[in-house]
Design a protein around this motif. Structure first.
Motif, PDB file in Angstrom:
ATOM      1  N   THR A  67      42.892  77.444 111.145  1.00  0.00           N
ATOM      2  CA  THR A  67      41.952  77.378 110.308  1.00  0.00           C
ATOM      3  C   THR A  67      41.725  76.095 109.897  1.00  0.00           C
ATOM      4  OG1 THR A  67      43.546  77.296 108.406  1.00  0.00           O
ATOM      5  CG2 THR A  67      42.597  79.443 108.976  1.00  0.00           C
ATOM      6  N   THR A  86      36.512  86.566 111.095  1.00  0.00           N
ATOM      7  CA  THR A  86      35.720  86.887 109.967  1.00  0.00           C
ATOM      8  C   THR A  86      35.649  85.862 108.880  1.00  0.00           C
ATOM      9  OG1 THR A  86      37.386  88.085 108.966  1.00  0.00           O
ATOM     10  CG2 THR A  86      35.943  89.172 110.146  1.00  0.00           C
ATOM     11  N   ASP A  87      36.219  84.766 109.185  1.00  0.00           N
ATOM     12  CA  ASP A  87      36.265  83.654 108.228  1.00  0.00           C
ATOM     13  C   ASP A  87      34.850  82.828 108.518  1.00  0.00           C
ATOM     14  OD1 ASP A  87      36.697  81.243 106.965  1.00  0.00           O
ATOM     15  OD2 ASP A  87      38.853  81.520 106.839  1.00  0.00           O
ATOM     16  N   ARG A  88      34.038  82.868 107.872  1.00  0.00           N
ATOM     17  CA  ARG A  88      32.943  81.996 107.911  1.00  0.00           C
ATOM     18  C   ARG A  88      33.095  80.369 108.063  1.00  0.00           C
ATOM     19  NH1 ARG A  88      28.824  85.369 104.117  1.00  0.00           N
ATOM     20  NH2 ARG A  88      30.296  86.960 103.590  1.00  0.00           N
ATOM     21  N   ASP A  89      34.020  80.132 107.516  1.00  0.00           N
ATOM     22  CA  ASP A  89      34.155  78.513 107.686  1.00  0.00           C
ATOM     23  C   ASP A  89      34.930  78.156 108.952  1.00  0.00           C
ATOM     24  OD1 ASP A  89      33.053  78.429 105.029  1.00  0.00           O
ATOM     25  OD2 ASP A  89      35.379  78.455 104.044  1.00  0.00           O
ATOM     26  N   GLU A 105      43.068  85.214 100.470  1.00  0.00           N
ATOM     27  CA  GLU A 105      42.063  85.601 101.346  1.00  0.00           C
ATOM     28  C   GLU A 105      40.929  86.261 100.685  1.00  0.00           C
ATOM     29  OE1 GLU A 105      41.621  84.497 104.760  1.00  0.00           O
ATOM     30  OE2 GLU A 105      43.278  83.359 104.275  1.00  0.00           O
ATOM     31  N   HIS A 116      39.185  83.701  98.501  1.00  0.00           N
ATOM     32  CA  HIS A 116      38.349  82.626  99.184  1.00  0.00           C
ATOM     33  C   HIS A 116      37.113  83.302  99.628  1.00  0.00           C
ATOM     34  CE1 HIS A 116      42.241  80.170  99.173  1.00  0.00           C
ATOM     35  NE2 HIS A 116      41.007  79.111  99.345  1.00  0.00           N
ATOM     36  N   SER A 117      37.144  84.537 100.307  1.00  0.00           N
ATOM     37  CA  SER A 117      35.980  85.111 101.088  1.00  0.00           C
ATOM     38  C   SER A 117      34.877  85.369  99.927  1.00  0.00           C
ATOM     39  CB  SER A 117      36.241  86.278 101.766  1.00  0.00           C
ATOM     40  OG  SER A 117      36.860  87.523 100.891  1.00  0.00           O
ATOM     41  N   ARG A 118      35.330  85.663  98.893  1.00  0.00           N
ATOM     42  CA  ARG A 118      34.422  85.940  97.823  1.00  0.00           C
ATOM     43  C   ARG A 118      33.637  84.760  97.362  1.00  0.00           C
ATOM     44  NH1 ARG A 118      38.265  89.822  94.308  1.00  0.00           N
ATOM     45  NH2 ARG A 118      37.740  91.974  95.635  1.00  0.00           N
ATOM     46  N   SER A 124      33.350  82.139  99.306  1.00  0.00           N
ATOM     47  CA  SER A 124      32.314  81.456 100.272  1.00  0.00           C
ATOM     48  C   SER A 124      31.214  82.216 100.551  1.00  0.00           C
ATOM     49  CB  SER A 124      33.113  81.452 101.540  1.00  0.00           C
ATOM     50  OG  SER A 124      33.439  82.657 102.027  1.00  0.00           O
ATOM     51  N   ALA A 125      31.109  83.812  99.856  1.00  0.00           N
ATOM     52  CA  ALA A 125      30.183  84.629 100.149  1.00  0.00           C
ATOM     53  C   ALA A 125      29.379  84.293  98.815  1.00  0.00           C
ATOM     54  CB  ALA A 125      30.630  86.078 100.012  1.00  0.00           C
TER      55      ALA A 125
END
Length: 144
Positions: free
Chosen positions: A34, A70-73, A135, A138-140, A142-143
């Motif tokens: 990451t 699936t991690d956009r970053d 996770e 963090h995904s929420r 970045s979304a």
């Protein structure tokens, strides 16, 4: 006198066994690619991996590249992150002559085991896992 915990006693027993017969042990460990590793990684895990490797324990280090797809970053620069993680391992002292370093995506059997292993863990159990919670948070973010 302070009573030693079960985990501490077991750790001491394992350390003793490793010092006598390191070739009897195999460690599978790894990281998600990451970003760059830092001192926390070194003192948290890398230093111990190198120590065990030097003692003669078989060290298998997985670069968990499938875990960040699936991690956009991360996904759009995955090759760069994998390469940087490999370089960080080398700088920390993991010796590719003495350790096996590989990516998750390079071992088809790992993916074949994914579905059976995923069926062993419920969503409720996953939601209690601190790593999974982090996770999700963090995904929420970045979304948004």
């Amino acid at each position: 006198m302070i009573e030693t915990s079960t985990a501490a006693r077991r750790s001491a027993e394992l350390e003793e066994l490793i010092s006598v017969r390191p070739n009897d042990f195999r460690v599978l460990t790894g990281d998600r690619p990451t970003g760059l590793l830092h001192l926390g990684h070194y003192f948290g895990t890398l230093h111990n991996r190198v120590r065990l490797q030097r003692l003669g324990v078989e060290l298998l280090v997985i670069v968990a590249d499938y875990q960040v797809l699936t991690d956009r970053d991360v996904a759009e620069r995955l090759d760069e992150h994998v390469q940087n993680l490999m370089l960080d391992y080398l700088v920390a002292g993991i010796d590719p002559q003495r350790a096996t370093i590989f990516t998750h995506s390079a071992v088809a059997a790992l993916n074949q085991l994914l579905l059976p292993f995923l069926s062993l863990v419920s969503v409720a159990e996953l939601s209690r896992n601190p790593t999974v919670k982090d996770e999700i948070n963090h995904s929420r973010r970045s979304a948004a």
